[in-house]
Design a protein around this motif. Structure first.
Motif, PDB file in Angstrom:
ATOM      1  N   VAL A 266       4.134   2.208   2.158  1.00  7.86           N
ATOM      2  CA  VAL A 266       5.094   3.232   1.741  1.00  7.86           C
ATOM      3  C   VAL A 266       4.423   4.579   1.960  1.00  7.86           C
ATOM      4  O   VAL A 266       3.290   4.799   1.510  1.00  7.86           O
ATOM      5  CB  VAL A 266       5.495   3.062   0.257  1.00  7.86           C
ATOM      6  CG1 VAL A 266       6.488   4.138  -0.146  1.00  7.86           C
ATOM      7  CG2 VAL A 266       6.069   1.670   0.018  1.00  7.86           C
TER       8      VAL A 266
ATOM      9  N   ASP B 137      -0.969   7.418  -4.074  1.00 10.41           N
ATOM     10  CA  ASP B 137      -2.101   7.899  -3.282  1.00 10.41           C
ATOM     11  C   ASP B 137      -2.342   9.391  -3.490  1.00 10.41           C
ATOM     12  O   ASP B 137      -3.456   9.873  -3.307  1.00 10.41           O
ATOM     13  CB  ASP B 137      -1.882   7.577  -1.801  1.00 10.41           C
ATOM     14  CG  ASP B 137      -3.191   7.532  -1.036  1.00 10.41           C
ATOM     15  OD1 ASP B 137      -4.180   6.991  -1.572  1.00 10.41           O
ATOM     16  OD2 ASP B 137      -3.218   8.030   0.098  1.00 10.41           O
TER      17      ASP B 137
ATOM     18  N   ASN C 115       4.203   8.901  -5.132  1.00  8.67           N
ATOM     19  CA  ASN C 115       3.178   8.289  -4.286  1.00  8.67           C
ATOM     20  C   ASN C 115       1.856   8.213  -5.041  1.00  8.67           C
ATOM     21  O   ASN C 115       1.209   9.235  -5.272  1.00  8.67           O
ATOM     22  CB  ASN C 115       2.998   9.089  -2.998  1.00  8.67           C
ATOM     23  CG  ASN C 115       2.156   8.361  -1.988  1.00  8.67           C
ATOM     24  OD1 ASN C 115       1.425   7.429  -2.312  1.00  8.67           O
ATOM     25  ND2 ASN C 115       2.255   8.783  -0.742  1.00  8.67           N
TER      26      ASN C 115
ATOM     27  N   LEU D 180       9.282   7.392   1.473  1.00  5.32           N
ATOM     28  CA  LEU D 180       9.703   7.993   0.207  1.00  5.32           C
ATOM     29  C   LEU D 180      10.747   9.075   0.496  1.00  5.32           C
ATOM     30  O   LEU D 180      10.783   9.622   1.605  1.00  5.32           O
ATOM     31  CB  LEU D 180       8.498   8.633  -0.489  1.00  5.32           C
ATOM     32  CG  LEU D 180       7.430   7.679  -0.990  1.00  5.32           C
ATOM     33  CD1 LEU D 180       6.160   8.450  -1.345  1.00  5.32           C
ATOM     34  CD2 LEU D 180       7.932   6.920  -2.199  1.00  5.32           C
TER      35      LEU D 180
ATOM     36  N   TYR E  13       0.847  -1.193   0.000  1.00  4.69           N
ATOM     37  CA  TYR E  13       0.000   0.000   0.000  1.00  4.69           C
ATOM     38  C   TYR E  13       0.880   1.239   0.000  1.00  4.69           C
ATOM     39  O   TYR E  13       1.951   1.251   0.596  1.00  4.69           O
ATOM     40  CB  TYR E  13      -0.875   0.057   1.252  1.00  4.69           C
ATOM     41  CG  TYR E  13      -2.117  -0.781   1.181  1.00  4.69           C
ATOM     42  CD1 TYR E  13      -3.310  -0.253   0.687  1.00  4.69           C
ATOM     43  CD2 TYR E  13      -2.116  -2.095   1.614  1.00  4.69           C
ATOM     44  CE1 TYR E  13      -4.458  -1.020   0.635  1.00  4.69           C
ATOM     45  CE2 TYR E  13      -3.262  -2.865   1.566  1.00  4.69           C
ATOM     46  CZ  TYR E  13      -4.431  -2.314   1.072  1.00  4.69           C
ATOM     47  OH  TYR E  13      -5.565  -3.085   1.017  1.00  4.69           O
ATOM     48  N   PHE E  14       0.396   2.280  -0.672  1.00  2.00           N
ATOM     49  CA  PHE E  14       0.985   3.608  -0.578  1.00  2.00           C
ATOM     50  C   PHE E  14      -0.018   4.460   0.185  1.00  2.00           C
ATOM     51  O   PHE E  14      -1.207   4.457  -0.124  1.00  2.00           O
ATOM     52  CB  PHE E  14       1.236   4.200  -1.969  1.00  2.00           C
ATOM     53  CG  PHE E  14       2.447   3.641  -2.650  1.00  2.00           C
ATOM     54  CD1 PHE E  14       3.649   4.323  -2.630  1.00  2.00           C
ATOM     55  CD2 PHE E  14       2.386   2.431  -3.299  1.00  2.00           C
ATOM     56  CE1 PHE E  14       4.772   3.810  -3.261  1.00  2.00           C
ATOM     57  CE2 PHE E  14       3.502   1.904  -3.934  1.00  2.00           C
ATOM     58  CZ  PHE E  14       4.693   2.599  -3.908  1.00  2.00           C
ATOM     59  N   GLN E  15       0.458   5.191   1.189  1.00  2.00           N
ATOM     60  CA  GLN E  15      -0.407   5.935   2.095  1.00  2.00           C
ATOM     61  C   GLN E  15      -0.111   7.420   1.991  1.00  2.00           C
ATOM     62  O   GLN E  15       1.024   7.829   1.750  1.00  2.00           O
ATOM     63  CB  GLN E  15      -0.182   5.422   3.517  1.00  2.00           C
ATOM     64  CG  GLN E  15      -1.086   6.009   4.561  1.00  2.00           C
ATOM     65  CD  GLN E  15      -0.559   7.290   5.171  1.00  2.00           C
ATOM     66  OE1 GLN E  15       0.629   7.599   5.106  1.00  2.00           O
ATOM     67  NE2 GLN E  15      -1.438   8.065   5.761  1.00  2.00           N
ATOM     68  N   ASP E  16      -1.152   8.231   2.199  1.00  2.00           N
ATOM     69  CA  ASP E  16      -0.972   9.684   2.200  1.00  2.00           C
ATOM     70  C   ASP E  16      -2.148  10.341   2.913  1.00  2.00           C
ATOM     71  O   ASP E  16      -3.186   9.729   3.096  1.00  2.00           O
ATOM     72  CB  ASP E  16      -0.876  10.211   0.763  1.00  2.00           C
ATOM     73  CG  ASP E  16      -0.376  11.639   0.704  1.00  2.00           C
ATOM     74  OD1 ASP E  16       0.454  12.024   1.554  1.00  2.00           O
ATOM     75  OD2 ASP E  16      -0.814  12.388  -0.186  1.00  2.00           O
TER      76      ASP E  16
END
Length: 190
Positions: free
Chosen positions: A98, A135, A133, A125, A18-21
């Motif tokens: 990430v 997201d 990213n 990152l 998963y990419f999170q933001d």
């Protein structure tokens, strides 16, 4: 340097990536293009109020979108709660997340909690690299497409509208996969 480590961790644990933001969803809407009869200037109604809703989300390469809306700014506690929500959502899977290097992500409290989780690995990152990213593209799509020229008049209406729009975005996983693979790093995790 991090990509090989991320790939190795995913392979070792057969993990979900998963990419999170985070983002802020504003009561002041982005104005979308519209049409009007020739010679008449189109007008869009806006509230003029300044308020917003804090939000956090994570997108996977399979097109899964997890999100959470909050009443206050995002701090370490909220990051931990969201990561915990992700772990509960995948109650048997190992997760690789990430995220950027925002202070709530790199605080001592957050790092200590992450280190205590056996089914979670977090990678960061490089600083100032939002293009890496996927997201970020979720928030861009939400604000410029789904919520363009929205008519929410107050924070409560926005808190009801935003989750509906995010859920409708998440239903067809093809849309989320398309958003994920529009990002420049997505091909590194194919």
């Amino acid at each position: 340097y991090e990509v090989p480590k991320i790939r190795k961790t995913i392979k070792k644990h057969r993990a979900s990536l998963y990419f999170q933001d985070e983002s802020n969803i504003s009561l002041t809407a982005f104005l979308a293009r519209t049409w009007a009869p020739c010679g008449q200037t189109p007008k869009a109604n806006v509230t003029g109020k300044r308020a917003g809703v804090a939000a956090t989300s994570a997108i996977s390469r399979r097109g899964q979108l997890l999100f959470r809306l909050l009443d206050k700014r995002i701090a370490s506690k909220e990051v931990i709660e969201f990561l915990n929500q992700m772990i509960r959502h995948h109650h048997r899977r190992h997760l690789v997340v990430v995220m950027d290097q925002a202070p709530p992500h790199t605080s001592k409290k957050t790092k200590a909690w992450i280190d205590s989780q056996p089914r979670l690995d977090v990678f960061h990152l490089p600083k100032y690299s939002p293009d890496w990213n996927p997201d970020e593209k979720v928030w861009n799509h939400l604000k410029h497409q789904e919520l363009a020229s929205h008519q929410a008049k107050n924070r409560e209406e926005l808190k009801r509208l935003a989750p509906r729009k995010l859920q409708s975005m998440a239903r067809p996983p093809e849309l989320m996969r398309g958003i994920f693979f529009r990002c420049c790093v997505a091909e590194l995790f194919n």
